[in-house]
Design an enzyme around this catalytic site. Structure first.
Site, PDB file in Angstrom:
ATOM      1  CB  SER A 173      31.312  43.996  52.100  1.00 43.23           C
ATOM      2  OG  SER A 173      30.081  43.437  52.488  1.00 43.23           O
ATOM      3  CE  LYS A 232      35.248  40.365  51.532  1.00 44.66           C
ATOM      4  NZ  LYS A 232      34.042  39.936  50.823  1.00 44.66           N
ATOM      5  CD  GLU A 261      37.047  41.214  42.897  1.00 45.63           C
ATOM      6  OE1 GLU A 261      36.623  40.118  43.256  1.00 45.63           O
ATOM      7  OE2 GLU A 261      36.718  42.287  43.452  1.00 45.63           O
ATOM      8  CG  HIS A 268      52.156  23.120  38.002  1.00 44.08           C
ATOM      9  ND1 HIS A 268      51.574  22.521  36.923  1.00 44.08           N
ATOM     10  CD2 HIS A 268      53.499  23.016  37.819  1.00 44.08           C
ATOM     11  CE1 HIS A 268      52.511  22.043  36.113  1.00 44.08           C
ATOM     12  NE2 HIS A 268      53.701  22.347  36.627  1.00 44.08           N
TER      13      HIS A 268
END
Ligand code: ARG
Length: 469
Positions: free
Chosen positions: A279, A285, A292, A158
């Protein structure tokens, strides 16, 4: 282009230009050209073998087809949209090259069994390459696992801290998923590798062909028993897309974990500069674009599976032009799966580093040893449910006091239950918590070492290496 149409004299008018391009598949089925040539060579040889054409004629056809192959490889064969599809393009070029004998190639054959042959030859090769890629990724997972038997990592259910794990055990879970993918593709390959050649348009042919002869030449293991089924079956393609979808599921789950692990909140891995991007506005970043994208590309493979299922569900026997739509689904899925496997292999091999100290720290900061306290009492004769309830209470008290289980003093333990002794501290230390799960298939270090040996044996077994990419 005022090209002579390939179909019969029945037609008088020319096709509407927009319909020419709507109808054409040459823009994508050129990808099949090498398989189309190989299939045609076998067909020509069979025609001679059965005496349907002479062996001189067959030789001329074969030479011409091989010449088209080199033209294609040299970038000199670029048929336009007027060719309609790769099959017509090859036949037209062949006739240009070898003259009227070229017109004999299509004897006892239809584009329907021809295209079915092509996609099976294509898919068979792609399956072999993908299976090799799966083994490569498994090899990288195995190496990482071997180096991290004693590295601990929080285990979750979970997405809540559950019980600590050997990192090797976690990685081997993915090894096993890929193992099933490898097996599944092997099983599907058997059904892909059946020849429809000679089913002709739908009903077979009046010529005394030898379907087993072409099947053997093309290394198929059998022939379709029913000509209608042979030209209209795409089950094998759907099975392939289903197996591809599962590969993407597995890559996507791993991607999701890597994305979480790379976050500041988890901090379990660092992405190397070679596999991360920045970024355009936020200078701090470092983004996990690779996992992804793998996760993101998964959807298109699922989509292709769905498209092919829907494509097939209403088709009456036998061939329908709808079937031309199978190709882009297959080609794009193959490219996506291969690209995903390649990127994930690089990412795992050299694109990320596990932050072992941070991981070691992480497993000491939670209550993921609570089950072990209950097991401790149960092993001393306290019924498990009773022990479980008691430990629940202890956790609650600790949470209120801002303490962890290891912070309790021995008198505190003994006040909770007289069965606690000084060895409770050892029993709840993360390394011992992991080591103690020594049941078969569990995360205990001894089990993991066995699992590694066994997995390595499977990966190195000769069956894996019989076909190369
Ligand atoms: N381009 C066609 C396809 O991909 C080849 C088969 C055409 N057959 C036909 N009967 N029109 O399906």
């Amino acid at each position: 282009m005022t090209e002579q149409k390939t179909w019969s004299q029945r037609f008088e008018g020319a096709l509407h230009p927009a319909i020419v391009s709507f109808n054409a598949s040459i823009g994508f089925d050129i990808e099949l050209i090498e398989y189309d040539l190989t299939g045609s060579v076998a067909h020509a040889q069979m025609l001679a073998h059965t005496g349907i054409i002479s062996s001189e004629e067959a030789q001329q056809l074969v030479d011409g087809l091989e010449k088209i192959r080199s033209e294609y490889r040299n970038g000199q064969f670029n048929p336009g949209i007027d060719a309609e599809d790769v099959h017509f393009a090859v036949e037209r070029r062949l006739t240009e090259m070898v003259g009227d004998v070229g017109k004999k190639l299509h004897t006892a054959r239809s584009r329907n069994d021809q295209v079915g042959t092509d996609i099976r030859l294509y898919l068979r090769e792609q399956i072999d390459q993908i299976r090799n890629q799966l083994c490569q990724l498994q090899g990288v997972l195995l190496n990482k696992a071997q180096a991290n038997v004693e590295t601990l990592i929080p285990g979750y259910t979970h997405l809540q801290r559950a019980q600590p794990l050997s990192l090797a055990h976690h990685l081997l879970a993915y090894f096993e998923m890929l193992e099933r993918d490898w097996q599944r593709l092997g099983e599907i390959r058997e059904r892909v590798n059946i020849s429809p050649l000679g089913c002709s348009a739908l009903a077979g042919t009046t010529f005394p062909i030898d379907r087993h002869y072409t099947a053997t030449l093309l290394e198929f293991t059998g022939v379709y028993r029913n000509s209608l089924d042979g030209v209209s079956d795409r089950d094998f393609a759907i099975e392939f897309l289903s197996a591809s979808s599962l590969i993407m599921v597995h890559l996507s789950r791993l991607s999701e974990e890597i994305i979480l692990w790379a976050s500041q909140e988890f901090g379990f891995v660092t992405l190397k500069d070679s596999c991360a991007t920045g970024s355009s506005i936020m200078p701090q970043k470092k983004n996990p674009d690779v996992p992804e994208l793998v996760r993101g590309k998964t959807g298109r493979v699922f989509g292709h599976l769905q498209a092919l299922l829907v494509l097939m569900k209403g088709l009456p026997l036998a061939y329908n032009k709808d079937l031309q739509e199978d190709k882009e689904a297959l080609f794009d899925s193959v490219k996506t799966v291969k690209a995903g496997l390649a990127a994930m292999t690089i990412l795992l091999e050299e694109g990320l580093e596990f932050r072992t100290e941070r991981l070691a720290q992480a497993v000491t900061e939670d209550f993921s040893n609570a089950t072990d306290v209950a097991d401790y009492l149960a092993s001393k004769g306290v019924p498990f449910r009773e022990a479980y309830n008691l430990v629940g209470k202890v956790v609650k008290t600790c949470l209120a006091a801002g303490k962890l289980l290891k912070d309790l003093t021995l008198p505190e333990w003994q006040q909770l239950h007289p069965a606690f002794e000084a060895d409770i501290y050892e029993a709840i230390a993360p390394t011992q918590v992991v080591a103690a799960r020594n049941s078969y298939g569990g995360t205990g270090f001894e089990q993991v070492k066995q699992a590694l040996k066994e997995a390595g044996g499977r990966l190195r077994s000769s069956a894996r290496l019989t076909r190369s990419a």
